[in-house]
Scaffold this active site. Sequence first.
Site, short mmCIF file in Angstrom:
data_model
loop_
_atom_site.label_atom_id
_atom_site.label_comp_id
_atom_site.label_asym_id
_atom_site.label_seq_id
_atom_site.Cartn_x
_atom_site.Cartn_y
_atom_site.Cartn_z
N LYS A 172 25.23 5.00 -35.61
CA LYS A 172 23.85 5.50 -35.57
C LYS A 172 23.85 6.92 -36.14
CE LYS A 172 20.87 7.47 -33.80
NZ LYS A 172 20.13 8.47 -34.59
N GLY A 225 27.28 15.73 -31.34
CA GLY A 225 25.91 16.24 -31.32
C GLY A 225 25.78 17.41 -30.38
N GLY A 230 24.90 15.13 -25.48
CA GLY A 230 26.18 14.63 -24.99
C GLY A 230 26.18 14.41 -23.49
N GLU A 247 31.94 15.16 -28.90
CA GLU A 247 32.19 16.38 -29.69
C GLU A 247 30.86 17.13 -29.70
OE1 GLU A 247 35.04 17.27 -31.00
OE2 GLU A 247 36.18 15.42 -30.84
N CYS A 281 29.33 23.26 -36.00
CA CYS A 281 29.69 23.41 -34.58
C CYS A 281 30.79 24.45 -34.40
CB CYS A 281 30.12 22.07 -34.01
SG CYS A 281 31.47 21.34 -34.94
N GLU A 375 23.82 28.78 -29.21
CA GLU A 375 24.33 28.33 -30.50
C GLU A 375 23.27 28.68 -31.55
OE1 GLU A 375 24.82 24.04 -30.84
OE2 GLU A 375 26.69 24.32 -31.92
P1 NAD Z 1 21.66 15.98 -31.70
O1 NAD Z 1 22.32 16.00 -30.37
O2 NAD Z 1 20.24 16.29 -31.77
O3 NAD Z 1 21.84 14.55 -32.38
C1 NAD Z 1 23.12 13.97 -32.55
C2 NAD Z 1 22.96 12.46 -32.59
O4 NAD Z 1 22.57 12.01 -31.32
C3 NAD Z 1 21.88 11.99 -33.57
O5 NAD Z 1 22.31 10.81 -34.22
C4 NAD Z 1 20.71 11.70 -32.65
O6 NAD Z 1 19.83 10.74 -33.19
C5 NAD Z 1 21.45 11.14 -31.44
N1 NAD Z 1 20.67 11.16 -30.19
C6 NAD Z 1 19.64 11.95 -29.87
N2 NAD Z 1 19.20 11.63 -28.63
C7 NAD Z 1 19.99 10.64 -28.17
C8 NAD Z 1 20.06 9.88 -26.95
N3 NAD Z 1 19.20 10.05 -25.95
N4 NAD Z 1 21.02 8.95 -26.83
C9 NAD Z 1 21.92 8.76 -27.82
N5 NAD Z 1 21.88 9.40 -28.99
C10 NAD Z 1 20.94 10.34 -29.16
O7 NAD Z 1 22.53 16.93 -32.63
P2 NAD Z 1 22.22 17.35 -34.12
O8 NAD Z 1 21.05 18.28 -34.09
O9 NAD Z 1 22.17 16.16 -34.99
O10 NAD Z 1 23.54 18.15 -34.52
C11 NAD Z 1 23.76 19.49 -34.22
C12 NAD Z 1 24.57 19.64 -32.95
O11 NAD Z 1 25.78 18.90 -33.07
C13 NAD Z 1 24.99 21.08 -32.69
O12 NAD Z 1 24.88 21.36 -31.33
C14 NAD Z 1 26.46 21.09 -33.12
O13 NAD Z 1 27.23 22.08 -32.53
C15 NAD Z 1 26.89 19.72 -32.72
N6 NAD Z 1 28.06 19.34 -33.49
C16 NAD Z 1 29.26 19.24 -32.87
C17 NAD Z 1 30.41 18.92 -33.59
C18 NAD Z 1 31.76 18.81 -32.93
O14 NAD Z 1 32.64 18.20 -33.52
N7 NAD Z 1 31.97 19.36 -31.75
C19 NAD Z 1 30.30 18.70 -34.97
C20 NAD Z 1 29.06 18.82 -35.57
C21 NAD Z 1 27.94 19.13 -34.82
#
Ligand code: NAD
Length: 479
Positions: A172, A225, A230, A247, A281, A375
């Site tokens: 997804k 995310g 998470g 992550e 991230c 962040e």
């Molecule tokens: P996000 O949490 O908004 O979305 C991440 C994913 O989760 C998307 O595919 C989204 O559609 C999905 N999602 C949203 N709500 C959900 C739910 N209720 N259940 C399941 N899935 C759901 O994050 P983003 O804005 O896409 O990305 C940025 C964030 O990701 C930042 O906080 C960044 O630090 C983090 N990030 C972490 C890493 C790592 O490896 N630690 C790497 C890249 C980004």
Amino acid sequence: MSDYQMLINGKWVDAVSSEQFDDFNPYTGQVYATVAKGSESDAKLAMEAAFNARKAWAAVPPPERSAILFTAADLMEKQMMEFSQILIHEAGSTFGKSMFEISQTIDLLRTAAGDCKAVKGETFQTDSGKLSMTIRSPKGTVVGISPWNFPLILSMFKAAYAVGTGNTVVLKPASETPVIGLKIGKLFEEAGLMPGVLNVITGPGSVIGDALVESPYCSMVSLTGETATGMHVAQLAAKHGKDYHLELGGKNPLIILDDVDMEFAVNTAAFGAFLHQGQICIASGRIIFEGDRINEFGEKLAQKARQLPWGDPEKQDTVVGPLINDSQVARVDALVKDAVAKGAALLAGGTFEGRVYEPTVLLNVTPDMDIYYQETFGPVASIISVKDDQEALSVANDTEYGLSAGILTRDIYKAVTLAEQVQAGMVHINDSSIDADACCPFGGVKSSGKGREGGRYSIEEFTEVKWVTLQKGIKGYPF
Ligand code: NAD
């Protein structure tokens, strides 16, 4: 503009509801693609497809699975420019960042292909004298949920290792970057992967994500995310007895001690803060500077920031491109304004055009400012002054996050001592907080995640360990 369907059970399909959503180009603001808007019904179909394919796929010998990953890597190499165009137009990646991400992803595919062919078990010398060993088997059906910032490699970390170890997958991608997720589906289809092994479903995470995790067919979820997402997914997974790997976010320190060459410090801080507009991230979100040279450092970093080409990500020399959407621009701007209102010195940037936020340098950032803890996910270098390495360490650990850290010093003893004490899953000495390698453990502590990905760590996440014994001869029992 093109229409995109989802990949379920080897077929390209519209959403059950026939609904679509718009996928925007962050730089132009125009619609880049219209994409199938999946919902619970589509999630159910995708999970069923993955579940039904799992036995046949797990029975495929590892070298054959590995061959698919090698083929996918070769195909991606031939299609680099196509992948690059998607990353530029859909994710606002600069050309340089897109090529970096693609070459890292090709390396990841090849590393995973080698790793997955060599999944290992152990043998034990037990008191009973039995042959005692562990074997690893796939977890089953894996839900992979990925973010928009490095949408290709972060989706591939899940797809390549989960598929390579014999799992079936429902991927997804984020709603900001669905096309790159669908392109991964196409790549594996072209590489000859059997139908149902990798399904790609697009649409709102809050709807589809929950349905995928709650599905009785889901064995585990691997999510990259935001921390809040998470935590939500972890609770849902725990409630339904699923494994999970996370992550999440970071507010990563870059500690610069006072013995460091000034030019090296400036270049490292600029790379750590401005790569991909700071939307990483592991970006160096807090630059912790020891000693009296801080004003000189701030000025030189500001000078560098002012010289970085920013704007259209398609131009090959652009370093700072657009932020992903308007709400991110507003968020970053509010963080900068709050810091300035509370006394930070704005040495460069602080303005934006469209969605491109100018590379910004803030000096004298303090804990009362929102940007100290939150962040940023924008091109902002936040400099914090400390008197010595011990204060640097306590500032570095003053955060809910614990993803990555950078430490710059010529004093290797101090560097190693700090590396041992900093609360982070990854520490890079004499580098910024930004580094990733397919064969190394990537991941964080505290609110930055659970588990690691990369190399044998991904294999451990996506396989179950089983203890197997073999009694030699006939065993005698006490009764
Ligand atoms: P996000 O949490 O908004 O979305 C991440 C994913 O989760 C998307 O595919 C989204 O559609 C999905 N999602 C949203 N709500 C959900 C739910 N209720 N259940 C399941 N899935 C759901 O994050 P983003 O804005 O896409 O990305 C940025 C964030 O990701 C930042 O906080 C960044 O630090 C983090 N990030 C972490 C890493 C790592 O490896 N630690 C790497 C890249 C980004």
